[in-house]
Design a protein around this motif. Structure first.
Motif, PDB file in Angstrom:
ATOM      1  N   PHE A  57       3.473   3.330 -13.422  1.00  0.00           N
ATOM      2  CA  PHE A  57       4.081   4.527 -12.875  1.00  0.00           C
ATOM      3  C   PHE A  57       5.581   4.361 -13.124  1.00  0.00           C
ATOM      4  CE2 PHE A  57       3.119   7.255  -8.784  1.00  0.00           C
ATOM      5  CZ  PHE A  57       3.267   8.403  -9.527  1.00  0.00           C
ATOM      6  N   HIS A  59       9.267   6.098 -11.902  1.00  0.00           N
ATOM      7  CA  HIS A  59      10.065   7.078 -11.158  1.00  0.00           C
ATOM      8  C   HIS A  59      11.476   7.050 -11.711  1.00  0.00           C
ATOM      9  CE1 HIS A  59       6.759   7.570  -8.396  1.00  0.00           C
ATOM     10  NE2 HIS A  59       7.446   8.417  -7.655  1.00  0.00           N
ATOM     11  N   TYR A  87      12.711   5.378   0.333  1.00  0.00           N
ATOM     12  CA  TYR A  87      12.417   6.099  -0.903  1.00  0.00           C
ATOM     13  C   TYR A  87      13.684   6.719  -1.514  1.00  0.00           C
ATOM     14  CZ  TYR A  87       7.320   6.004   0.091  1.00  0.00           C
ATOM     15  OH  TYR A  87       6.016   5.649   0.313  1.00  0.00           O
ATOM     16  N   GLU A  89      14.142   8.225  -4.290  1.00  0.00           N
ATOM     17  CA  GLU A  89      13.985   9.514  -4.968  1.00  0.00           C
ATOM     18  C   GLU A  89      14.148  10.671  -3.983  1.00  0.00           C
ATOM     19  OE1 GLU A  89      11.802   7.154  -4.710  1.00  0.00           O
ATOM     20  OE2 GLU A  89       9.986   7.938  -3.747  1.00  0.00           O
ATOM     21  N   TRP A  90      14.240  10.331  -2.697  1.00  0.00           N
ATOM     22  CA  TRP A  90      14.460  11.324  -1.648  1.00  0.00           C
ATOM     23  C   TRP A  90      15.932  11.369  -1.226  1.00  0.00           C
ATOM     24  CZ3 TRP A  90      11.113  14.289   1.749  1.00  0.00           C
ATOM     25  CH2 TRP A  90       9.775  14.353   1.325  1.00  0.00           C
ATOM     26  N   HIS A 137      10.352  15.473 -10.131  1.00  0.00           N
ATOM     27  CA  HIS A 137      10.062  15.044  -8.750  1.00  0.00           C
ATOM     28  C   HIS A 137      10.443  16.180  -7.801  1.00  0.00           C
ATOM     29  CE1 HIS A 137       9.569  12.308  -5.312  1.00  0.00           C
ATOM     30  NE2 HIS A 137       8.755  11.664  -6.118  1.00  0.00           N
ATOM     31  N   TYR A 180       3.727  12.833 -13.737  1.00  0.00           N
ATOM     32  CA  TYR A 180       3.823  13.238 -12.341  1.00  0.00           C
ATOM     33  C   TYR A 180       4.542  14.584 -12.376  1.00  0.00           C
ATOM     34  CZ  TYR A 180       5.802  13.069  -7.532  1.00  0.00           C
ATOM     35  OH  TYR A 180       6.182  13.336  -6.249  1.00  0.00           O
ATOM     36  N   TRP A 233      -0.425  13.986 -12.520  1.00  0.00           N
ATOM     37  CA  TRP A 233      -0.360  13.350 -11.203  1.00  0.00           C
ATOM     38  C   TRP A 233       0.426  14.273 -10.276  1.00  0.00           C
ATOM     39  CZ3 TRP A 233       1.206  11.017  -6.828  1.00  0.00           C
ATOM     40  CH2 TRP A 233       0.567   9.848  -6.410  1.00  0.00           C
ATOM     41  N   ASP A 235       1.449  15.659  -6.331  1.00  0.00           N
ATOM     42  CA  ASP A 235       1.789  14.909  -5.114  1.00  0.00           C
ATOM     43  C   ASP A 235       1.839  15.775  -3.862  1.00  0.00           C
ATOM     44  OD1 ASP A 235       2.441  12.721  -3.629  1.00  0.00           O
ATOM     45  OD2 ASP A 235       4.410  12.375  -4.519  1.00  0.00           O
ATOM     46  N   TRP A 237       0.543  14.952   0.432  1.00  0.00           N
ATOM     47  CA  TRP A 237       0.028  13.804   1.180  1.00  0.00           C
ATOM     48  C   TRP A 237      -0.391  14.143   2.609  1.00  0.00           C
ATOM     49  CZ3 TRP A 237       4.957  14.162  -0.876  1.00  0.00           C
ATOM     50  CH2 TRP A 237       5.953  14.533   0.025  1.00  0.00           C
ATOM     51  N   ARG A 269      -4.498  14.278  -5.227  1.00  0.00           N
ATOM     52  CA  ARG A 269      -3.333  14.689  -4.436  1.00  0.00           C
ATOM     53  C   ARG A 269      -2.775  16.036  -4.905  1.00  0.00           C
ATOM     54  NH1 ARG A 269      -0.102   9.179  -2.778  1.00  0.00           N
ATOM     55  NH2 ARG A 269       1.581  10.638  -2.339  1.00  0.00           N
ATOM     56  N   PHE A 285      -3.140   7.013  -0.693  1.00  0.00           N
ATOM     57  CA  PHE A 285      -1.756   7.235  -0.295  1.00  0.00           C
ATOM     58  C   PHE A 285      -0.867   6.150  -0.897  1.00  0.00           C
ATOM     59  CE2 PHE A 285      -3.785   9.544   3.334  1.00  0.00           C
ATOM     60  CZ  PHE A 285      -3.302  10.794   2.965  1.00  0.00           C
ATOM     61  N   ASP A 286       0.418   6.338  -0.781  1.00  0.00           N
ATOM     62  CA  ASP A 286       1.367   5.381  -1.342  1.00  0.00           C
ATOM     63  C   ASP A 286       1.072   3.970  -0.791  1.00  0.00           C
ATOM     64  OD1 ASP A 286       2.321   7.932  -1.845  1.00  0.00           O
ATOM     65  OD2 ASP A 286       4.391   7.511  -1.272  1.00  0.00           O
ATOM     66  N   TRP A 308      10.481   3.741  -4.686  1.00  0.00           N
ATOM     67  CA  TRP A 308       9.847   4.033  -5.978  1.00  0.00           C
ATOM     68  C   TRP A 308      10.929   4.055  -7.055  1.00  0.00           C
ATOM     69  CZ3 TRP A 308       4.541   4.456  -6.357  1.00  0.00           C
ATOM     70  CH2 TRP A 308       3.860   4.578  -5.139  1.00  0.00           C
TER      71      TRP A 308
HETATM   72  O1  H79 Z   1       6.797   9.845  -5.516  1.00  0.00           O
HETATM   73  C1  H79 Z   1       6.622   8.930  -4.466  1.00  0.00           C
HETATM   74  C2  H79 Z   1       7.183   9.466  -3.185  1.00  0.00           C
HETATM   75  O2  H79 Z   1       8.478  10.001  -3.336  1.00  0.00           O
HETATM   76  C3  H79 Z   1       6.162  10.528  -2.781  1.00  0.00           C
HETATM   77  N1  H79 Z   1       4.925  10.009  -3.353  1.00  0.00           N
HETATM   78  C4  H79 Z   1       5.184   8.812  -4.071  1.00  0.00           C
HETATM   79  C5  H79 Z   1       4.230   8.606  -5.225  1.00  0.00           C
HETATM   80  C6  H79 Z   1       6.109  10.686  -1.322  1.00  0.00           C
HETATM   81  N2  H79 Z   1       7.113  11.027  -0.594  1.00  0.00           N
HETATM   82  N3  H79 Z   1       6.751  11.062   0.660  1.00  0.00           N
HETATM   83  N4  H79 Z   1       5.506  10.759   0.730  1.00  0.00           N
HETATM   84  C7  H79 Z   1       5.023  10.489  -0.472  1.00  0.00           C
HETATM   85  C8  H79 Z   1       4.802  10.692   1.988  1.00  0.00           C
HETATM   86  C9  H79 Z   1       4.837   9.284   2.436  1.00  0.00           C
HETATM   87  C10 H79 Z   1       4.354   8.926   3.617  1.00  0.00           C
HETATM   88  C11 H79 Z   1       4.495   7.561   4.051  1.00  0.00           C
HETATM   89 FE1  H79 Z   1       3.076   6.317   4.472  1.00  0.00          FE
HETATM   90  C12 H79 Z   1       4.636   7.186   5.385  1.00  0.00           C
HETATM   91  C13 H79 Z   1       4.636   6.397   3.259  1.00  0.00           C
HETATM   92  C14 H79 Z   1       4.766   5.287   4.099  1.00  0.00           C
HETATM   93  C15 H79 Z   1       4.757   5.774   5.416  1.00  0.00           C
HETATM   94  C16 H79 Z   1       1.386   7.089   5.361  1.00  0.00           C
HETATM   95  C17 H79 Z   1       1.424   5.714   5.545  1.00  0.00           C
HETATM   96  C18 H79 Z   1       1.330   7.328   4.041  1.00  0.00           C
HETATM   97  C19 H79 Z   1       1.364   6.090   3.369  1.00  0.00           C
HETATM   98  C20 H79 Z   1       1.407   5.105   4.323  1.00  0.00           C
END
Ligand code: H79
Length: 459
Positions: A57, A59, A87, A89-90, A137, A180, A233, A235, A237, A269, A285-286, A308
């Motif tokens: 992967f 990023h 994170y 990327e946020w 993203h 992605y 891919w 995204d 969640w 996803r 999930f991540d 990431w």
């Molecule tokens: O691109 C990456 C992230 O920026 C994006 N997905 C991945 C591949 C992503 N951003 N936010 N989220 C995914 C939601 C994340 C939730 C989380 Fe947890 C809370 C991560 C860690 C705590 C819940 C528990 C979900 C995974 C574990």
């Protein structure tokens, strides 16, 4: 800007789906004939994906320029209302970067050291069989020169076709290519979904629909038509995407993809709360490692540290040994491991990531036979000392015993497997002693890998 073309969801599509379903039903699995076939409506061929087990992967985007920090703040930063996350990327949202400042980063994005060949070569040497890059993203920046948005590579000083270069390099090294694409959140476009935070106003359905038709769907179309990816891919969640990613929109997006490239795999996803039967693989999930086989092709997206994308102050690197164990554990449950790299903005891979890639790759040089194209043993619980993968063919059954803990040196083989005929260290071929009833094997003398030693058991 191009006008949005309506997707034709007609007999043509129906015939593709029908043909796909028939082709799928008829295709023989030449790797392990004991594999179960689940009843799903995935029309694409997922065999390559299951056999691959290990992917990269990546990023990479404007956020890579900031490396997890902005204006004296570094993620995670609890002094800001949404700063508590690693994170990077946020970073735009979490460290409250003003929109114009963030968008101006496009003028600085010029990855002069990006070498697609090097990325693909490293992935291949690491033993990875596919590569998935963030083409867009949540920030909304398209890493290619898009006809439908000006927040794209075309507005940067970089005049190269990065995705095209990557597609060529992946083909050269025999890697499958994936993108992605953030179809739900898009912080740049007026109608794109925003972070699901109380203080954010979400777009109305009408506004989201405009984004969906003018940016999200057309950009997916561009990716498919220009770069012909093997997988996509998406995204989401949580249930918070429900308002915008309805099953109807999910299916509309799937229809679009199938109509352009029917063999392009789609992940669950795309609509995490209700992926439906048509997606081709499930993304956990991540960093989530399920304890059971999910029953359909599946994968864990995983980080090497907490972030990431590139984060200059994230020093929480996992060891190669930890990651090998996660790869092995997923494989033993029928799942893949999609391990992430966060390159610098200039396109280079950070040294700690490179070292880990090469160490995992070195382990796979000797032990790959026990991972690629193997099957899980669903009816048997993992032994206390490690994990098991299976390969069955007309000549018999081989079980690969991945030893993670030698305990007292004599490891029991689960009774249900029956009596093993012979055993050897996979890497060296050194014979391994079996107990008299063939129900356990004994730790061989001599140095064994400190990571995960693989014992090949022949039944
Ligand atoms: O691109 C990456 C992230 O920026 C994006 N997905 C991945 C591949 C992503 N951003 N936010 N989220 C995914 C939601 C994340 C939730 C989380 Fe947890 C809370 C991560 C860690 C705590 C819940 C528990 C979900 C995974 C574990």
């Amino acid at each position: 800007m191009k006008t949005f073309k309506l997707i034709s969801n007609t007999l043509f599509l129906a015939s593709i789906l029908l043909f796909g379903a028939l082709a799928n039903a008829c295709s023989l699995n030449n790797k392990d004939k004991t594999r179960k076939t689940e009843v799903t409506e995935s029309s694409a061929d997922t065999d390559w994906f299951r056999d691959a087990r290990f992917g990269m992967f990546v990023h990479w985007g404007l956020y890579s320029i900031l490396g997890g920090s902005y204006n004296g703040h570094t993620l995670p930063d609890e002094s800001l209302s949404h700063g508590k996350s690693w994170y990077s990327e946020w970073v735009q949202m979490r460290l409250e970067v003003p929109t114009k400042t963030y968008h101006d980063l496009a003028k600085q994005f010029n990855p002069v050291n990006f070498d697609a060949d090097e990325w693909a070569r490293e992935a291949s040497l690491a033993g990875m069989k596919y590569l998935v890059l963030t083409s867009k993203h949540h920030d909304g920046f398209a890493l290619w020169d898009s006809d439908v948005s000006n927040f794209d590579l075309g507005s940067s000083p970089c005049k190269r076709d990065l995705l095209g270069e990557l597609a060529t390099a992946c083909r050269k090294y025999g890697l499958k290519l994936g993108f992605y694409y953030s179809h739900w959140q898009d912080w740049e476009c007026e109608g794109g979904a925003q972070p699901d935070w109380e203080d954010k106003v979400q777009p109305s359905d009408a506004m989201f629909q405009k984004y969906w038709q003018k940016k999200s769907l057309p950009q997916v179309r561009e990716l498919l038509e220009r770069y012909k990816p093997d997988m996509l891919w998406f995204d989401t969640w949580s249930e918070s995407c429900k308002e915008h990613i309805t099953p109807k929109r999910r299916d509309e997006l799937i229809d679009l993809i199938r109509s352009i490239k029917p063999d392009c795999l789609i992940n669950g996803r795309i609509c995490a709360y209700d992926p439906g039967p048509r997606v081709d693989y499930i993304s956990a999930f991540d960093n989530e490692h399920p304890e059971k086989n999910l029953g359909r092709p599946w994968q864990t997206p995983a980080t090497m540290y907490k972030s990431w994308a590139w984060h200059a102050n994230d020093f929480n690197w996992k060891s190669s040994e930890q990651m090998i164990k996660l790869l092995v554990t997923n494989a033993s449950l029928g799942g893949n491991y999609l391990l992430n790299i966060g390159p610098y903005a200039n396109g280079k891979f950070p040294a700690p990531a490179l070292r880990r890639l090469r160490e995992i790759g070195a382990w796979l040089v000797a032990n790959g036979e026990s991972i690629y194209g193997t099957s899980p043993i669903d009816e048997i619980e993992a032994p206390s000392w490690g994990r098991l993968c299976k390969r069955a063919n007309t000549r018999g059954t081989i079980i690969y015993a991945h030893v993670m803990d030698w305990e007292n040196g004599t490891l029991a083989i689960p009774e249900k497997l029956g009596q093993a005929k012979s055993a050897m260290v996979l890497e060296t071929g050194q014979k391994v002693e079996l107990t008299q009833n063939g129900q356990a094997f004994i730790k061989p003398n001599g140095a064994l890998d400190h990571n995960v030693a693989t014992i090949k058991l022949i039944f």
